[in-house]
Design an enzyme around this catalytic site. Structure first.
Site, mmCIF file in Angstrom:
data_model
loop_
_atom_site.group_PDB
_atom_site.id
_atom_site.type_symbol
_atom_site.label_atom_id
_atom_site.label_comp_id
_atom_site.label_asym_id
_atom_site.label_seq_id
_atom_site.Cartn_x
_atom_site.Cartn_y
_atom_site.Cartn_z
ATOM 1 N N LYS A 74 25.360 26.603 29.620
ATOM 2 C CA LYS A 74 25.692 28.004 29.036
ATOM 3 C C LYS A 74 26.936 28.347 29.126
ATOM 4 O O LYS A 74 27.745 27.971 29.848
ATOM 5 C CB LYS A 74 24.975 28.940 30.128
ATOM 6 N N SER A 149 18.621 35.005 30.281
ATOM 7 C CA SER A 149 19.832 35.242 29.227
ATOM 8 C C SER A 149 20.250 33.740 28.678
ATOM 9 O O SER A 149 21.274 33.526 27.773
ATOM 10 C CB SER A 149 20.795 35.858 29.834
ATOM 11 N N SER A 173 16.665 34.213 34.214
ATOM 12 C CA SER A 173 17.458 33.655 32.866
ATOM 13 C C SER A 173 17.577 32.303 33.014
ATOM 14 O O SER A 173 18.103 31.949 31.732
ATOM 15 C CB SER A 173 18.986 33.951 33.245
#
Length: 467
Positions: A74, A149, A173
């Site tokens: 990420k 996310s 997330s």
């Protein structure tokens, strides 16, 4: 080109020299290029990845540890290779030379930096509809959200662009995008994984987490990140006691999700699992008291500290002014314009509501003699991109963020481990995930239970590449 399988299977193929590391890497690169429309990846270095693969092949150690396995990180996690931007304009060129410890441990085991995953801007949302870097698309249906996310990592793993990935999870997330994309997502006990050199939201709640194709892949990555090399013994289904807190977690489910949950529970019961229907007392009240006050209060303080430590040329004001996603801008600006959480509210949340929530979970598990609890990861499946603020769910207009995180938020606030496993596809071929949560520090036991449930459920689908 080689057939892309799971991380665990790929390691075995590399060990047996069924194919070279370079052949594996070239196949993954080709898949990434074919899937650009998903917008799952923010940054890549294909030439660097090829050089690393050739070096591994020369040394002959492919398949040892994680040697030769490209991973997706990420974009808020420092790798030392890709920008650590949290997908926001002010940090788009922020490239720390020193990787985070979670990345360093994986690289030390031989993993390769495969790509940086696109994400919801600054991790402050669950759709991954980023106005700065573009929306990430769900590989099962490109018109739909992948969740967030860590949406780019989940989309990359689901479409087999990368063999596994590392996201971060503040309140949903890792597990939510895993569920919406049909892969496995693991949030560990808070503190099990190092959290340094990661752009933060809330230190009380933030943790790196794993997104992978199967539980066996999660186990491999968890063992390396956590530094617990011992093998996890298998767990028989017969004799497991799993709680079903039907009030709250099973309220107001999408019809397809409700059917998936009912079918999964019946299947597991037929295979010997004992289900205990018992609700967690005062859960909604305690969770509301501990959730938003902590995250919203800590966010500006934590981000300012990160910038002071690692990005001296960019101010907190620069970051806030540069935000492009309206939903994120609204949250961030509220913390500046006098609507922020007070210190008293924060202290009450962190030192009263949160400990009471943790104690409630402990008492619930003890009273009912539970190994885990089981519930749908999200009350609804993936919805169209663009519904960032509100979504119609069962005929009612609801806050998008709140309905999607409802089920996974309580254990996040309590710091507990959670594992989301895909259980089926709806008639529209959208994945449904179910989550098991355990008590703090029961991570290895929870993964063993998850492996047993996964085998019994038998989900064998993957998204493939976009047309």
């Amino acid at each position: 080109m080689v057939a892309i399988t799971s991380l665990a299977q790929s390691l075995e193929h590399l060990k047996r020299k069924d194919y070279s590391c370079l052949e594996l890497v070239e196949t993954l690169i080709a898949r990434c290029e074919a899937a650009k429309s998903l917008n799952a990846l923010l940054a890549t270095d294909w030439d660097g990845l090829r050089r690393s693969a050739k070096k591994i092949d020369r040394h002959g150690n492919a398949g040892v540890g994680l040697c030769g396995i490209p991973l997706c990180f990420k974009a808020n996690i420092a790798t030392g290779v890709f920008p650590t931007s949290a997908a926001t304009p002010a940090l788009i060129n922020h490239l720390p030379k020193i990787p985070s410890r979670v990345a360093e441990r994986l690289f030390s085991a031989g993993a390769l930096p495969g790509a940086s995953g696109n994400m919801h801007e600054l991790s402050f949302g669950i759709t991954s509809n980023n106005y700065a870097t573009g929306a990430v698309r769900n590989p099962w249906n490109p018109d739909l959200i992948p969740g967030g996310s860590s949406g780019g990592v989940a989309a990359a793993v689901a479409s087999r662009l990368m063999l596994g990935g590392i996201g971060t999870d503040t309140g949903a997330s890792v597990r939510l995008p895993a569920a919406l994309c049909g892969v496995v997502g693991f949030r560990p006990t808070l503190g099990r994984y190092p959290g340094d050199r990661i752009i933060p939201v809330s230190p009380t709640r933030d943790t790196p987490g794993i997104i992978a194709q199967c539980v066996a892949d999660v186990v491999i990555l968890d063992r390396i990140i956590s530094g617990t090399p011992e093998r996890i013994p298998p767990v028989p289904l017969k004799g497991l006691r799993i709680g079903l807190p039907t009030t709250y977690f099973y309220d107001d489910l999408d019809a397809d999700v409700a059917l998936a949950a009912e079918t999964t529970i019946r299947l597991l019961a037929n295979k010997g699992v004992t289900f205990v229907e018992a609700n967690i007392p005062h859960l909604d009240e305690l969770n509301k008291g501990a959730s938003f006050p902590v995250a919203l209060y800590e966010f500006p303080h934590a981000l300012k500290q990160y910038l002071d430590d690692f990005v001296k040329t960019v101010s907190f004001s620069d970051v806030i002014k540069g935000i492009r996603s309206p939903d994120v801008a609204n949250i961030a600006n509220a913390q500046i314009d006098g609507h922020q959480i007070s210190k008293a509210e924060y202290e009450l949340a962190r030192h009263s509501f949160r400990p009471r929530l943790q104690a409630t979970y402990r008492n619930y598990f003890k009273l009912n003699r539970l190994d885990a609890i089981l519930f749908p990861t999200a009350p609804l499946v993936a919805r169209p991109i663009g519904q960032d603020s509100s979504v119609i769910h069962n005929g009612t207009m609801l806050d998008t963020f709140k309905i999607y995180v409802r089920n996974v938020d309580p254990s996040s606030n309590a710091g507990l481990p959670g594992l989301s496993i895909p259980v089926c596809l709806t008639p529209d071929r959208l994945p449904v995930g179910m989550e098991i949560d355990g008590l703090a520090d029961s991570d290895q036991r929870l993964l063993a239970i998850g492996g047993a449930l996964e085998e019994a459920i038998g989900f064998r689908y993957f998204a493939g590449l976009p047309n």
